[in-house]
Scaffold this motif. Sequence first.
Motif, PDB file in Angstrom:
ATOM      1  N   ALA A   1       0.804  -1.145   0.087  1.00  0.00           N
ATOM      2  CA  ALA A   1      -0.101  -0.059   0.112  1.00  0.00           C
ATOM      3  C   ALA A   1       0.845   1.309   0.072  1.00  0.00           C
ATOM      4  CB  ALA A   1      -0.811  -0.047   1.279  1.00  0.00           C
ATOM      5  N   LEU A   2       1.901   1.293   0.719  1.00  0.00           N
ATOM      6  CA  LEU A   2       2.870   2.468   0.677  1.00  0.00           C
ATOM      7  C   LEU A   2       3.630   2.435  -0.693  1.00  0.00           C
ATOM      8  CD1 LEU A   2       4.009   2.735   4.492  1.00  0.00           C
ATOM      9  CD2 LEU A   2       2.315   4.388   3.115  1.00  0.00           C
ATOM     10  N   ALA A   3       4.354   1.424  -1.006  1.00  0.00           N
ATOM     11  CA  ALA A   3       4.789   1.374  -2.207  1.00  0.00           C
ATOM     12  C   ALA A   3       3.810   2.090  -3.369  1.00  0.00           C
ATOM     13  CB  ALA A   3       5.335  -0.163  -2.632  1.00  0.00           C
ATOM     14  N   MET A   4       2.847   1.565  -3.513  1.00  0.00           N
ATOM     15  CA  MET A   4       1.800   2.057  -4.500  1.00  0.00           C
ATOM     16  C   MET A   4       1.491   3.574  -4.451  1.00  0.00           C
ATOM     17  SD  MET A   4      -1.149  -0.912  -4.699  1.00  0.00           S
ATOM     18  CE  MET A   4      -2.030  -0.090  -5.706  1.00  0.00           C
ATOM     19  N   THR A   5       1.365   4.161  -3.039  1.00  0.00           N
ATOM     20  CA  THR A   5       1.163   5.459  -2.853  1.00  0.00           C
ATOM     21  C   THR A   5       2.416   6.373  -2.694  1.00  0.00           C
ATOM     22  OG1 THR A   5       1.122   5.063  -0.573  1.00  0.00           O
ATOM     23  CG2 THR A   5      -1.053   4.936  -2.098  1.00  0.00           C
ATOM     24  N   LEU A   6       3.407   6.027  -1.993  1.00  0.00           N
ATOM     25  CA  LEU A   6       4.481   6.900  -1.961  1.00  0.00           C
ATOM     26  C   LEU A   6       5.352   7.021  -3.141  1.00  0.00           C
ATOM     27  CD1 LEU A   6       5.758   5.963   1.790  1.00  0.00           C
ATOM     28  CD2 LEU A   6       4.892   8.290   0.852  1.00  0.00           C
ATOM     29  N   GLY A   7       5.523   5.656  -3.927  1.00  0.00           N
ATOM     30  CA  GLY A   7       6.039   5.614  -5.120  1.00  0.00           C
ATOM     31  C   GLY A   7       7.415   5.902  -5.104  1.00  0.00           C
ATOM     32  N   ARG A   8       8.000   6.338  -6.138  1.00  0.00           N
ATOM     33  CA  ARG A   8       9.424   6.308  -6.465  1.00  0.00           C
ATOM     34  C   ARG A   8      10.191   7.313  -5.868  1.00  0.00           C
ATOM     35  NH1 ARG A   8      13.454   6.049 -11.688  1.00  0.00           N
ATOM     36  NH2 ARG A   8      14.712   4.565 -11.051  1.00  0.00           N
ATOM     37  N   GLU A   9       9.781   8.401  -5.711  1.00  0.00           N
ATOM     38  CA  GLU A   9      10.453   9.502  -5.256  1.00  0.00           C
ATOM     39  C   GLU A   9       9.596  10.220  -4.105  1.00  0.00           C
ATOM     40  OE1 GLU A   9      12.074  12.274  -8.360  1.00  0.00           O
ATOM     41  OE2 GLU A   9      13.022  10.603  -9.229  1.00  0.00           O
ATOM     42  N   CYS A  10       9.249   9.784  -3.050  1.00  0.00           N
ATOM     43  CA  CYS A  10       8.589  10.109  -2.159  1.00  0.00           C
ATOM     44  C   CYS A  10       9.736  11.034  -1.060  1.00  0.00           C
ATOM     45  CB  CYS A  10       7.817   9.240  -1.272  1.00  0.00           C
ATOM     46  SG  CYS A  10       8.851   7.968  -0.526  1.00  0.00           S
ATOM     47  N   ILE A  11       9.192  11.831  -0.076  1.00  0.00           N
ATOM     48  CA  ILE A  11       9.929  12.289   0.971  1.00  0.00           C
ATOM     49  C   ILE A  11      10.326  11.018   1.677  1.00  0.00           C
ATOM     50  CG2 ILE A  11       9.808  13.650   2.830  1.00  0.00           C
ATOM     51  CD1 ILE A  11       7.999  15.458   1.355  1.00  0.00           C
ATOM     52  N   ASN A  12      11.637  10.609   1.876  1.00  0.00           N
ATOM     53  CA  ASN A  12      12.062   9.594   2.266  1.00  0.00           C
ATOM     54  C   ASN A  12      13.187   9.148   3.388  1.00  0.00           C
ATOM     55  OD1 ASN A  12      13.979  10.231   0.653  1.00  0.00           O
ATOM     56  ND2 ASN A  12      14.240   8.196  -0.318  1.00  0.00           N
ATOM     57  N   PRO A  13      12.900   9.930   4.584  1.00  0.00           N
ATOM     58  CA  PRO A  13      14.113   9.822   5.535  1.00  0.00           C
ATOM     59  C   PRO A  13      14.239   8.574   5.818  1.00  0.00           C
ATOM     60  CG  PRO A  13      11.919  10.762   6.569  1.00  0.00           C
ATOM     61  CD  PRO A  13      11.359  10.619   4.839  1.00  0.00           C
ATOM     62  N   ARG A  14      15.297   8.013   5.690  1.00  0.00           N
ATOM     63  CA  ARG A  14      15.767   6.558   5.957  1.00  0.00           C
ATOM     64  C   ARG A  14      17.154   6.655   7.011  1.00  0.00           C
ATOM     65  NH1 ARG A  14      15.854   2.966   0.876  1.00  0.00           N
ATOM     66  NH2 ARG A  14      16.097   1.317   2.267  1.00  0.00           N
ATOM     67  N   ALA A  15      17.002   7.237   8.010  1.00  0.00           N
ATOM     68  CA  ALA A  15      18.330   7.520   8.721  1.00  0.00           C
ATOM     69  C   ALA A  15      19.086   6.266   8.889  1.00  0.00           C
ATOM     70  CB  ALA A  15      17.878   8.363   9.901  1.00  0.00           C
ATOM     71  N   LYS A  16      18.309   5.322   9.409  1.00  0.00           N
ATOM     72  CA  LYS A  16      18.941   4.058  10.027  1.00  0.00           C
ATOM     73  C   LYS A  16      19.409   3.104   8.974  1.00  0.00           C
ATOM     74  CE  LYS A  16      16.973   3.568  14.720  1.00  0.00           C
ATOM     75  NZ  LYS A  16      16.084   2.892  15.877  1.00  0.00           N
ATOM     76  N   ASP A  17      18.479   3.146   7.829  1.00  0.00           N
ATOM     77  CA  ASP A  17      18.924   2.404   6.717  1.00  0.00           C
ATOM     78  C   ASP A  17      20.206   3.008   5.952  1.00  0.00           C
ATOM     79  OD1 ASP A  17      17.144   0.598   7.030  1.00  0.00           O
ATOM     80  OD2 ASP A  17      15.936   1.358   5.151  1.00  0.00           O
ATOM     81  N   GLN A  18      20.265   4.350   5.957  1.00  0.00           N
ATOM     82  CA  GLN A  18      21.461   4.768   5.194  1.00  0.00           C
ATOM     83  C   GLN A  18      22.744   4.658   5.971  1.00  0.00           C
ATOM     84  OE1 GLN A  18      21.057   6.228   2.116  1.00  0.00           O
ATOM     85  NE2 GLN A  18      18.758   6.026   2.485  1.00  0.00           N
ATOM     86  N   LYS A  19      22.566   4.568   7.144  1.00  0.00           N
ATOM     87  CA  LYS A  19      23.829   4.563   7.946  1.00  0.00           C
ATOM     88  C   LYS A  19      24.237   2.742   7.631  1.00  0.00           C
ATOM     89  CE  LYS A  19      25.986   3.992  12.589  1.00  0.00           C
ATOM     90  NZ  LYS A  19      27.294   4.751  12.095  1.00  0.00           N
ATOM     91  N   ALA A  20      23.457   1.925   7.745  1.00  0.00           N
ATOM     92  CA  ALA A  20      23.592   0.469   7.607  1.00  0.00           C
ATOM     93  C   ALA A  20      24.261   0.389   6.031  1.00  0.00           C
ATOM     94  CB  ALA A  20      22.204  -0.263   7.913  1.00  0.00           C
ATOM     95  N   ILE A  21      23.393   1.055   5.061  1.00  0.00           N
ATOM     96  CA  ILE A  21      23.973   0.662   3.727  1.00  0.00           C
ATOM     97  C   ILE A  21      25.647   1.381   3.590  1.00  0.00           C
ATOM     98  CG2 ILE A  21      23.559   1.556   1.177  1.00  0.00           C
ATOM     99  CD1 ILE A  21      20.408   1.702   2.279  1.00  0.00           C
ATOM    100  N   HIS A  22      25.685   2.518   3.929  1.00  0.00           N
ATOM    101  CA  HIS A  22      26.890   3.369   3.955  1.00  0.00           C
ATOM    102  C   HIS A  22      28.075   2.413   4.581  1.00  0.00           C
ATOM    103  CE1 HIS A  22      30.196   5.503   5.268  1.00  0.00           C
ATOM    104  NE2 HIS A  22      30.332   6.383   4.412  1.00  0.00           N
TER     105      HIS A  22
END
Length: 813
Positions: free
Chosen positions: A386-407
């Motif tokens: 449901a969020l993938a369908m609505t937020l879509g490709r370029e939503c406002i996307n704060p992903r602080a913890k994910d970004q640290k892990a990815i980095h």
Amino acid sequence: MSKNIFLFLICLLTADPSFSQTSLSQKLDFSEAAIFLHKDAGERNRILARVLSEEIHKRTGKTFNIRHQFPKDNEPAIVLGTFDQINVFPERLRQALSTLETMPREGFVVWTDPKGPAVYIIGQDDRGLVYGAGRWLRKMEWGAGQLLVPADLSIQSAPAYPIRGHQLGYRPKTNSYDAFSVGMFEQYIRELALFGANSIEIVPPRTDDDFTSRHMQLPAIEMIAEQSRIADQFDMDVWIWYPNMGSDYSHPDAVKAELEERHEVFAALPRLDHLFVPGGDPGELEPDELFDWLDKSAEVLHQYHPNAKIWISPQVFRPTQAWFDRFFYHINQQYDWLGGVVFGPWVKIPLPELREKVDAAIPIRRYPDITHSLSSQYPIPEWDLALAMTLGRECINPRAKDQKAIHNALAPYASGSLSYSEGTNDDVNKFIWTDQDWDPNTPVIETLRDYARFFFGPEWVEGVAQGLLTQEENVRGPLLTNAQVPVTLLQWQEMERKASPGLMKNFRFQMGLIRAYFDAYVQKKLIYETQQEQEARSILAVAEDKGSLEAIETAKQILNKNWDDPLAAQLKNRCHELAENLYQSIGAQLTVEPHGAAPGRGNFVDNMEAVLNDAPWLLDNLEAIAKINAEADRLKQLDALLNRNNPGPGGFYDNLGHPKSWKRVVSDKSWKEDPGSLYSPRISFGVGLIGVEWVHEVRAIGFEGTSSPQSWMMQVNTLYDAPLKIRYKDLDPKLTYTLKVAYTGRFRSRMKLKVDGDITIHDFIQTGHQPIYSFRVPKEAYQDGEITFTWTCGEGERGSQVAELWLIPEVEK
């Protein structure tokens, strides 16, 4: 600076009698301070002093004058300098600094002296002074007419990685940059520099995009020149991402036209340090042709920027081993113009392997996709459909913890990063990533607190920092049962009620608000539409009682019923108000109309009315079934419709894009080990074909539907030739099973399926022509009660993908 030297600085402070009267928990008042800069300071340092004064004035309303005579002992002072000006600093500080062996490039020291009070910000070089001033600004506590600084604020720091920056592409495809004025770019670049970025990346006027935008205030060639000028003020490296958009690089006339364009672009830029040419996406060339073209480009580049280097990425959509063999042959020749290799989206070779294939003397730069959520290099784990369908490709996307892990998963293999960004939607991610490139041990919460303190004020630190973390939690796991979503909304609404008019105009605050409202609206809509579908299915389940046609008509009325919820309407209206506010404040384009977004990019507010249940697919089916003449046949088809996912007693069914089915998926690496899914499977979203799966009898009536079940919108997939493995246990070796499988998704791949014992179930199938296939499963493949299905792609394909899987036991007659 060594730990011992830093401790020596602290000891100097604590030994001072005046310091003994100041508790470490106390704040020093700099409200009446002036900024001091050596009279012989260079132009960049003078610009920094002006920037520092402006940033403090914005927050306090007070004017902080810039002086060039050294402050007196009891005069509040903010002293800026570099290590080559050591003779003007106080004796105690000179002694400490003189004992330093070598302060790393771009490093700084911040020394707070309670006398005055005074703060000394000393950079190893001009860049280090910028970063020291930025760190001090991030820690200060400010308000109207007041500037306080913790008494114990003494810092020494230097960056872990030499490349730290972000792409700021002035082109229509972005969700906001194309609306920026020169002043807006100057402020944004300034803020990135104050948080430790040392690079920006611009794009040329001609890319894989429209040349024009209704939002642009300057022609692109003029704006990129301004971006280059602004970056140079802070001694930031200027990169340009320049894809090969020519039609034929083997034809002399085409090559001449491309070189003439590069003359124009390179001549327009006051500073250019690096040219990044992607191997593809867009502009794929064979390596021999690519490197021949880069050699010609280098000649033009060096006419205007003699020291600039060229970087290349092995970024191609359908790579072959032959392509890579030639690419690495050329890379390892170490041509004079070569700067390094770039690892980014759609680079097939994982970064650790790329590092092994590239000569150790050649640096690698990361080009992380921090901006996309759908079709992303680093997709959101456990993201609800449901969020993938609505937020879509370029939503406002704060992903602080994910970004640290990815980095941190891949940081040791590269020399830093310069992110792939399509606008302001990833603003939080930029600052997280820069802080991690500076020091990968920095806690996420520290960056978020600095972000909140710097951009909103000290009273908002915990509210905003924790509010951004909860927004990341909003997208994890099933939305239907996510109790965090309404709590997140309440937290942001409370901050909204307390916010000043000035804060309500702050685009970063507006972005936090709109996500809180948006997520809450989508959750309420999902709850309603889930109940709506279940009610319709309940009516159809007892169709035999009142007749199939009446049940079908009642179910259709339920599925077509409009949603009337006053609270939800308020949430929706607030989202549209905030979208307009963001358009006014930063040029953010969250709708196609009226804001002029590029469709499918940042216009997630347009997606608020997406249907979140299977109503379209059910309605198509019901229309077709209603046309069947015999009641018994209609009831039979209704039963088949309601039992679509039922594999029968003893059978298995999995919607493989759903986290609950991931227990079947075989993965040798965790998400934190492989966030880009180059070794392991991922969840992806995309139908890839239009149609409806019908049981045989419904196909026979010739109906062609236009919708698809939601289960086709999610897949498990692997990239390129990485095998996709799905394992089942507890099968009965005595039974015969039929495999029924749905091949839907974004890719049109040629896939081959094998099972245990190297038994081929089917050879290469070109997917995208039909969704559902059925195959008999050989008994010898599961004599131990287990079976592993393994899909692979042909060379050059983009990946394997499976949406649904049934294992249906054969019923004995």
